[in-house]
Write a protein that holds these residues in place. Structure first.
Motif, PDB file in Angstrom:
ATOM      1  N   TYR A  71      38.780 -25.049 -26.819  1.00  0.00           N
ATOM      2  CA  TYR A  71      37.410 -25.590 -26.785  1.00  0.00           C
ATOM      3  C   TYR A  71      37.017 -26.235 -28.117  1.00  0.00           C
ATOM      4  N   SER A  72      38.003 -26.635 -28.890  1.00  0.00           N
ATOM      5  CA  SER A  72      37.709 -27.388 -30.110  1.00  0.00           C
ATOM      6  C   SER A  72      37.103 -28.731 -29.725  1.00  0.00           C
ATOM      7  N   CYS A 300      33.116 -34.643 -13.817  1.00  0.00           N
ATOM      8  CA  CYS A 300      33.954 -35.614 -14.507  1.00  0.00           C
ATOM      9  C   CYS A 300      33.108 -36.420 -15.496  1.00  0.00           C
ATOM     10  N   THR A 301      33.787 -37.151 -16.366  1.00  0.00           N
ATOM     11  CA  THR A 301      33.118 -37.877 -17.448  1.00  0.00           C
ATOM     12  C   THR A 301      33.821 -39.205 -17.709  1.00  0.00           C
ATOM     13  N   SER A 334      35.871 -31.469 -16.128  1.00  0.00           N
ATOM     14  CA  SER A 334      34.647 -31.434 -16.939  1.00  0.00           C
ATOM     15  C   SER A 334      34.931 -31.498 -18.434  1.00  0.00           C
ATOM     16  N   ARG A 335      34.133 -32.289 -19.137  1.00  0.00           N
ATOM     17  CA  ARG A 335      34.145 -32.346 -20.608  1.00  0.00           C
ATOM     18  C   ARG A 335      35.502 -32.795 -21.168  1.00  0.00           C
ATOM     19  N   ALA A 336      36.193 -33.660 -20.432  1.00  0.00           N
ATOM     20  CA  ALA A 336      37.545 -34.046 -20.828  1.00  0.00           C
ATOM     21  C   ALA A 336      37.596 -35.322 -21.655  1.00  0.00           C
ATOM     22  N   HIS A 358      41.526 -33.553 -22.614  1.00  0.00           N
ATOM     23  CA  HIS A 358      42.094 -32.273 -22.165  1.00  0.00           C
ATOM     24  C   HIS A 358      41.272 -31.067 -22.635  1.00  0.00           C
ATOM     25  N   SER A 359      39.974 -31.217 -22.763  1.00  0.00           N
ATOM     26  CA  SER A 359      39.153 -30.067 -23.168  1.00  0.00           C
ATOM     27  C   SER A 359      39.327 -28.913 -22.190  1.00  0.00           C
TER      28      SER A 359
END
Length: 480
Positions: A71-72, A300-301, A334-336, A358-359
């Motif tokens: 989660y960096s 998704c983002t 999510s948050r990728a 790749h979060s």
């Protein structure tokens, strides 16, 4: 070459010569002007604005150290002299606590190859040989540093940063070297906002104040507000950014920063967050090991290009994605897809920007992307030709230079006009030497030369006739 060959539409000449509403001329001085918005555009005839997508390059940094992990994130990239620095949050577990989140730094001499300095400032997870610059502080969650361009900034505060989430608000930090940080005061300096994202501050050379763009929620959507300060401690009441005629969307980060080649223009790469928009099947999610926390498979983002020029100004000239998730399935959860804050020049013809992908996966990393200088948006002409007419403006300088690219058959011609559309003697279209090739900063010449200084301070506008070409920016060179 005869300029008339690239304008078969010159039948429109009668239309173009008609007086257009000039308004108050913009003072561009010797600043570079880009076409990321319509600030300098009066009309586009047979040409269009085109969005250009940065190209992916190598993985710049993999978050594979024990104090970094899945989660960096929340990266900032900046250049200090010959040194490039990449700041980021280390967060190996999905815990928001003082023992888990740290602020790290990587360094580079070219913006391409990155290493972790062994700083030994903080002991983390039983070891002191690490690249951690801040620990045991709630500012680590989204620590966002910048180099202070304020000419009155004291040397021991050359670096500044904001960090913190929710209540009670954002904390202020300062540093002389960007490695050893101290909290400026115990109390938060900005308190009205959500802050649960990267909150980006900088000294604005055009507004001559500190500016901070940060997270708020409006109508159930993640949105952006801004506040200003003269001393980095006392901040004005926040102002929401305008919608600019576009729909409100979840903008998870804003990543605003002054553009290095035109710092009066703030460029941002907000992540557009689409909760509940699922792409992966159950089998795909299981195969790539999608995290089960935070409903990663259901969202998704992508990443947008945005610009601002101060106040509540906020432009999404293109609603299409600046950076798409691509074919990699691990970028479709999510948050990728999160751009780092900051653009750096990594070569004479290359800008570098950085995106976290790749979060939530063990392969969490930052990838470098490249773009030509000013190459975010162009005025683009097809083979059949067209023209751009700028708004009226005044300038200060000696020469006019363009950043452009053409095909072998394409080209550009420039005419300097009065605000009502009359050609200026000596600078008419038929006086201009054709511009062809792929140049970053090429001076325009007419029959009598390139010196335009006699027009400095006088309201003018530009008519740029183009064929099979892209025009990225223009500027008037400063006087010696």
């Amino acid at each position: 070459m005869d300029y008339r060959r690239i304008v078969p539409f010159l039948l429109l000449a009668t239309f173009v010569a008609l007086p257009l509403h000039a308004g108050n001329p913009v003072d561009v001085g010797s600043r570079r002007e880009l076409f990321v918005d319509h600030h300098m555009i009066e009309s586009l005839n047979g040409v269009r604005l085109a969005l250009h997508h940065p190209q992916p390059r190598e993985i710049a940094l993999a978050f594979d150290q024990p104090w970094e992990g899945l989660y960096s994130g929340y990266e900032t990239v900046l250049k200090d002299g010959e040194m490039y620095r990449l700041y980021y949050r280390g967060m190996p577990e999905a815990k928001h606590d003082l023992a888990t989140e740290v602020t790290c730094v990587a360094e580079s001499s070219d913006g391409v190859h990155w290493t972790r300095p062994e700083l030994s400032i903080y002991e983390v997870q039983g070891a002191k040989r690490n690249n951690v610059v801040l620990a045991n502080n709630r500012g680590c969650h989204n620590f966002a540093p910048f180099l202070d361009a304020n000419p009155t900034c004291p040397a021991d505060q050359r670096y500044k940063a904001l960090g913190g989430t929710g209540q009670p608000g954002l904390l202020a930090f300062v540093s002389a070297d960007g490695l050893h940080w101290k909290q400026l005061q115990e109390d938060p300096v900005i308190t009205k906002g959500a802050f649960d994202s990267q909150n980006n501050a900088f000294w604005s050379v055009s507004e001559k104040v500190y500016v901070c763009y940060f997270r708020v929620f409006r109508d159930g959507k993640r949105w952006i507000a801004r506040t200003t300060s003269h001393d980095f401690v006392h901040w004005t009441d926040p102002v929401d950014l305008e919608l600019g005629g576009q729909p409100r969307e979840h903008l998870y980060t804003n990543q605003f920063d002054p553009y290095l080649r035109a710092p009066h223009i703030y460029l941002g790469f907000p992540t557009r967050f689409l909760p509940g928009r699922r792409v992966l099947t159950d089998d795909e999610a299981q195969r790539i090991g999608t995290p089960t926390r935070y409903n990663y498979v259901n969202d998704c983002t992508d990443i947008l290009l945005a610009s601002a020029r101060g106040g509540d100004n906020f432009q999404r000239t293109f609603m299409e994605a600046f950076i798409r998730p691509g074919a990699d399935l691990q970028n479709w959860t999510s948050r990728a897809n999160y751009a780092a804050r900051g653009i750096v020049q990594s070569g004479p013809r290359e800008l570098s920007l950085y995106v976290k992908h790749h979060s939530g996966y063990p392969s969490n990393h930052v990838r470098r992307y490249v773009l030509r200088p000013d190459g975010f948006v162009s005025v683009q002409a097809p083979y059949t030709g067209g023209e751009l007419i700028t708004k009226s403006f005044t300038f200060d300088g000696v020469n006019l230079a363009l950043n452009y690219a053409t095909s072998a058959v394409g080209g550009l011609f420039v005419e300097i006009q009065t605000p009502d559309g009359a050609p200026t003697e000596g600078f008419a279209l038929h006086d201009c030497q054709e511009m062809i090739g792929d140049r970053i900063d090429e001076v325009v010449s007419w029959k009598n030369g390139a010196d335009v200084s006699r027009l400095a301070g006088v309201p003018i506008r530009l008519r740029i006739v183009m064929k099979d070409a892209d025009l990225y920016s223009f500027r008037f060179s400063a006087r010696e």
